[in-house]
Design an enzyme around this catalytic site. Sequence first.
Site, PDB file in Angstrom:
ATOM      1  N   LYS A 133      38.893  38.518  32.226  1.00 52.63           N
ATOM      2  CA  LYS A 133      37.620  39.034  31.676  1.00 52.63           C
ATOM      3  C   LYS A 133      37.664  40.546  31.636  1.00 52.63           C
ATOM      4  O   LYS A 133      38.390  41.201  32.396  1.00 52.63           O
ATOM      5  CB  LYS A 133      36.409  38.579  32.501  1.00 52.63           C
ATOM      6  CG  LYS A 133      36.374  39.032  33.969  1.00 52.63           C
ATOM      7  CD  LYS A 133      35.845  40.413  34.233  1.00 52.63           C
ATOM      8  CE  LYS A 133      35.880  40.784  35.710  1.00 52.63           C
ATOM      9  NZ  LYS A 133      35.700  42.204  35.980  1.00 52.63           N
ATOM     10  N   ASP A 168      32.977  36.420  40.794  1.00 55.45           N
ATOM     11  CA  ASP A 168      33.476  36.326  39.411  1.00 55.45           C
ATOM     12  C   ASP A 168      34.080  34.958  39.088  1.00 55.45           C
ATOM     13  O   ASP A 168      34.502  34.724  37.952  1.00 55.45           O
ATOM     14  CB  ASP A 168      34.570  37.377  39.164  1.00 55.45           C
ATOM     15  CG  ASP A 168      34.027  38.796  39.140  1.00 55.45           C
ATOM     16  OD1 ASP A 168      32.789  38.957  39.147  1.00 55.45           O
ATOM     17  OD2 ASP A 168      34.844  39.725  39.098  1.00 55.45           O
TER      18      ASP A 168
END
Length: 326
Positions: A14, A160
């Site tokens: 990401k 995350d």
Amino acid sequence: MTVNTTVTVRVPAKVNLQLAVGPRREDGFHDLVNVFHAVSLFDEVTVQAASSRRPSPPGGVGSAAEAFAGLTAGGALGSHLSRVPLDGSNLAARAVTLLAERTGRGLPVTVHLDKNIPVAGGMAGGSADAAAALLACDRLWGCGLPLEELLGYAADLGSDVPFALLGATAVGMGRGEVLRPMTSPGRFRWVFALSPHGLSTASVFAEYDRIRPDAPEPLLDRGLADALAGGDPAALGAALTNDLQEAALSLLPELERTLKTGAGAGALGSLVSGSGPTCAFLVGGGAERESVVAEREAAVVAALEGSGLCEQVVTAYGDVPGAAVL
Ligand code: C5P
């Protein structure tokens, strides 16, 4: 009946399009508005039954700690590979143990990480591997857990990790684990400059606290949300922000030169990814002509490669889906 003894999951990195960080909470974490965007740098995580001839005992392994039977890592990541912990402290190993603990199922597995995501680079590589290990063990052990349950275990592993299961683009609130998908009609192209150094997320947040003791509550940037919804790469590039960037630059001042190099070569937006030190450069997308994007991308890549500042320069596009069984 055929029983699978190996499952491989592909999982994306990401980049953060916006990372707004509030003040330090009592539990030591920070409330965030974290716009995650999954990009096409993928790790592949393979879990394999440690002994295919040994049947799973009824009810699974004797203790959850026995579920993790070893970890190896490979891939073309230069010095980054040497930073991957190969013992039970690796987040992917912790994912195996946690799933065995919570489900009471499973048979011992070895884990192999085929890595393309920078290590300790601010692109959630360790979190991605953990999400992939959860999904792979769920499949190998025949748990068949609903996504909601996997997302809950993912949040217990790290802030995350849930996003790596979902992928695409989503805003994370709370400490980053409460996710709301955001839609964008366009695809965007990115260049990433990998640093020869790693940064620990905790040390970057600690530096942030030192520099910004008076941080305000984080808010979603409407300009960024509009640029995404409109698929407008120039507006998106101008709206990219990361509250942790100043802290990452304070710990690794040379990153400033990396950011200036990419911006000077024509990137539409430049920022440190997450807690760094990987630097991300938006080079186009949406309705732009492919040749225009390719030219801009080549100029940014050449400038970064010529700068002598980066260990490696890679290109990717986003967004892409989250963890998936191959
Ligand atoms: O959740 P995760 O284990 O990835 O977090 C790593 C470290 O980053 C935490 O120990 C904490 O120091 C910091 N962190 C934070 N606030 C968040 C997420 C992470 O302070 N929302």
